[in-house]
Design an enzyme around this catalytic site. Structure first.
Site: not given
Ligand code: CMC
Length: 459
Positions: A284, A323, A379
């Protein structure tokens, strides 16, 4: 297709009541139910009537991490993730960044409309004159170890505020609500700056009421021996824009924490402390800190290809990308990117920017990321601005918490007045044993060893 004998429930779309309802046939019983559709949603409680017998608890919905569950009605922030739209009280974020100030946006979030000049003046005056904290808070922060993470210090000191303002427990008193709102927005930068100065081993700087909100924060961070700190207006402006960009983001992890904890009718300082705790996590608010660490680890643009291979092999995560809601470019990232250049003009070049720009370019040309709709989020670039301001990485999330406090308190106020809300209490699907007998310790197998996964070891 489910048959009568299976455990499936078929949801059929439009039913006899027309397009505003679902006809749901329970294939276990053959019974059909009309479920009303309102605002594009169905009420989870409407499924409880679906039972196989009189004693049956009724059907529940299962939604780990609330990925498809609206937990409230809210008129504060609108996001269209597919289109990359973010609006506060209907006003697009780019207009607010260009024409407003953080404190005006905070007013907009809290009161629902833009202030008149007189209202804004009172609001700014009230916030400016509540920036001081009780001297005991200073002593409290002094008690932390020299290297304590500033987010841990902020979390504790925001929670501690509740002990200084016990009247904030009068949740229905409008005056107390206003005071808590003002105090939280006003004191957050002071607490954040104290945490920073503590880490640096520097004396804490008291607020300066002659300065604007972002200027005062810069003063509390960086003032040394000068009689009056004079902030660079370009940096103060960039910080104000960053504050606007982080002010609210509807039902994210920390806002949900504030609402859930606030639903127990605890005081707002404690509810906001829950938000700070949620924001601390690397998925987050902690992501911008993680982005900088990642960029430093990559070291040079030559290593980008290898790094991205690691991401695709799931050995790494591309921090600052992806995101839960935006499946398009995060509109906040676009605005920040513009700001980076202006800040670097004032502070000098940063080699990490080259790595960030190149990394973004590579990722956006790669099917792995585009297929998954992974684009830079807020971020990805905010950390670079903070670094240019010479703010250490540990402080990044702390700075995120300052403006988000306006969003948290606006959401908390909305929650408190929402007649549909009650104490947050999700359900579970129990997967453990039932009706197991208690075994005396001497009769338990393997009791003489502590081998096994850490979770099974005594604390
Ligand atoms: N790097 C590599 N792969 C990723 C990433 C990433 N940053 N984010 C998502 N994926 C992949 C994930 O592994 C999945 O792949 P597969 O379908 O093959 O398993 C696919 O993309 C879909 O991802 P998800 O896990 O369904 O996405 P989510 O909505 O659960 O997660 C997130 C959102 C923000 C937690 C994630 O994108 C992440 O960990 N990003 C990096 C951390 C980050 O930058 N966070 C800041 C968010 S913005 C600030 C805020 O509002 O808090």
């Amino acid at each position: 297709m489910a048959t009568e004998q299976t455990q499936d429930v078929a949801v059929d779309g439009a039913g006899s009541a027309g397009s505003e309802s679902l006809s749901v046939t329970d294939n276990r019983t053959g019974d059909t139910y009309e479920i009303e559709i309102t605002d594009g949603t169905v009420k989870a409680m409407d499924f409880r009537q679906i039972k196989v017998s009189e004693n049956d608890f009724g059907l529940m919905t299962f939604d780990p991490a609330f990925t498809n569950t609206a937990s409230c009605r809210s008129a504060i922030t609108f996001i269209d993730g597919e289109a990359g739209v973010l609006e506060h009280r209907g006003i697009p974020i780019d207009q607010l960044c260009e024409r407003s100030s953080f404190l005006e946006v905070a007013y907009l979030l809290v009161f629902g409309e833009l202030p008149t000049q007189a209202q804004l003046d009172t609001w700014v005056h009230d916030i400016t004159h509540h920036t001081y904290v009780h001297e005991n808070i200073k002593k409290f922060v002094e008690g932390f170890r020299y290297d304590a993470h500033p987010m841990g210090m902020l979390l504790a000191s925001v929670g501690a505020l509740s002990t200084f303002y016990p009247d904030a427990k009068k949740l229905d008193d409008p005056e107390e609500r206003y005071l808590a709102t003002i105090r939280l927005i006003a004191k957050m930068p002071t607490l954040a700056a104290f945490a920073y100065r503590h880490n640096m081993g520097l004396p804490y700087i008291y607020p300066d009421n002659d300065l604007t909100y972002p200027e005062n924060f810069l003063s509390m961070l960086f003032k040394m021996t000068e009689v009056k700190y004079e902030p660079d207006p370009r940096l103060a402006k960039a910080l104000d824009v960053l504050f606007i960009l982080h002010a609210d983001h509807e039902q994210n992890c920390s806002t949900n924490a504030v609402r859930a904890v606030g639903s127990s009718e605890v005081d707002p300082y404690s509810a906001v402390a829950a938000g700070v705790a949620a924001l601390y996590g690397p998925l987050h608010g902690g992501a911008n800190e993680a982005v900088l660490r990642m960029l430093r680890r990559i070291e040079t643009t030559d290593n980008i290809a290898d790094f991205l291979e690691g991401v695709k092999n799931r050995e790494e995560r591309l921090m600052g990308f992806g995101h839960r809601v935006y499946k398009n470019y995060d509109p906040r990232a676009q605005i920040i990117k513009k700001n980076v250049d202006e800040v670097l003009e004032a502070t000098g070049e940063n080699p990490l920017l080259d790595i960030a720009v190149e990394l973004e370019k590579h990722a956006l040309e790669d099917d792995y990321f585009t297929e998954r709709k992974l684009y830079p989020n807020v971020d990805f670039y905010s950390g670079l601005i903070y670094e240019a301001l010479k703010i250490p990485t540990e402080m990044f999330t702390v700075i995120f918490a300052i403006p988000r406090t306006a969003g948290w308190i606006a959401q908390w106020l909305e929650h408190m007045d929402d007649p549909e809300q009650k104490i947050a209490r999700p359900r579970q699907i129990y997967t453990g044993e039932r009706e197991a007998d208690y075994v005396p310790i001497e009769d338990r197998s393997g009791a003489e060893t502590i081998d096994g996964p850490p979770a099974k070891r005594p604390a």
